[in-house]
Design a protein around this motif. Structure first.
Motif: not given
Length: 209
Positions: A31-59
């Motif tokens: 939040a303290a650096i230029p371009g901070a708005g590009m951070l994924t953040g909690r909601v989308e970050g948890r979505l990414l984590c959950l989708l990776a788990k649901l996919m059984g992704a390894k790569r």
């Protein structure tokens, strides 16, 4: 343009499980650096984590590392022998991300490749289970084709910022035109199944047939 009313956005954030450390600290530092708005953040970050788990992704393949929040979120969703290959072209962002990878119990799953993403993709062998695109928007159509070619059948492609603050409704600038064009292309692409979600700034989910 606020795509989601602030109280609803906050409610979704508060009702989504808290991300593990060091992600909250990473978010605060970003939040303290230029371009901070590009951070994924909690909601989308948890979505990414959950989708990776649901996919059984390894790569997993990621285009656009920034400070490493999304890469670590994806890595968290992988088994201990899983791998996220993340591509970053900004040397300052790459160094910041490496520091956070070293602080995370999931950092050993992340391989950062520095340089233009398309050049990096050309060097990668094998197939991926999941790919996440969050890099320069005018190159989205090229990234889409390159990532789709790397996905296994049934693999998942996740594309961020696909509403571009609502500018896709009447696109005039190059980034908005590129994103709108890609959204329209995907909807007509017989190689895939898709759904465009209004999560944060738009998340396009694309499954390779």
């Amino acid at each position: 343009m606020d795509l989601i009313p602030a109280p609803i956005d906050r409610y979704c954030y508060e009702r989504t499980q808290r991300e593990p450390e060091p992600l909250p600290a990473l978010a605060t530092a970003t939040a303290a650096i230029p371009g901070a708005g590009m951070l994924t953040g909690r909601v989308e970050g948890r979505l990414l984590c959950l989708l990776a788990k649901l996919m059984g992704a390894k790569r997993v393949l990621e285009l656009g590392t920034f400070t490493g929040y999304s890469a670590l979120s994806l890595a968290e969703g992988l088994p201990d022998d899983g791998t996220v290959i993340t591509c970053e072209v900004d040397s300052r962002h790459a160094e910041i991300a490496k520091g956070w990878f070293a602080k995370s119990p999931h950092g050993h799953k992340v391989e950062l490749r520095f340089g233009p993403a398309l050049a990096t993709l050309a060097t990668l062998e094998g197939v991926f289970d999941l790919a996440f695109i969050d890099a320069d928007k005018e190159s989205y159509p090229a990234y889409y084709e390159a990532c789709l070619a790397k996905l296994r059948p049934g693999g998942l492609l996740i594309i961020d910022n696909t509403l571009w603050s609502g500018k896709v409704l009447s696109p005039t600038e190059p980034s908005a035109k590129a994103i709108d064009g890609l959204n329209r292309q995907i909807e007509q692409d017989g190689r895939v199944e898709n759904v465009l979600l209004s999560v944060r700034d738009g998340v396009h989910l694309v499954r390779k047939r």
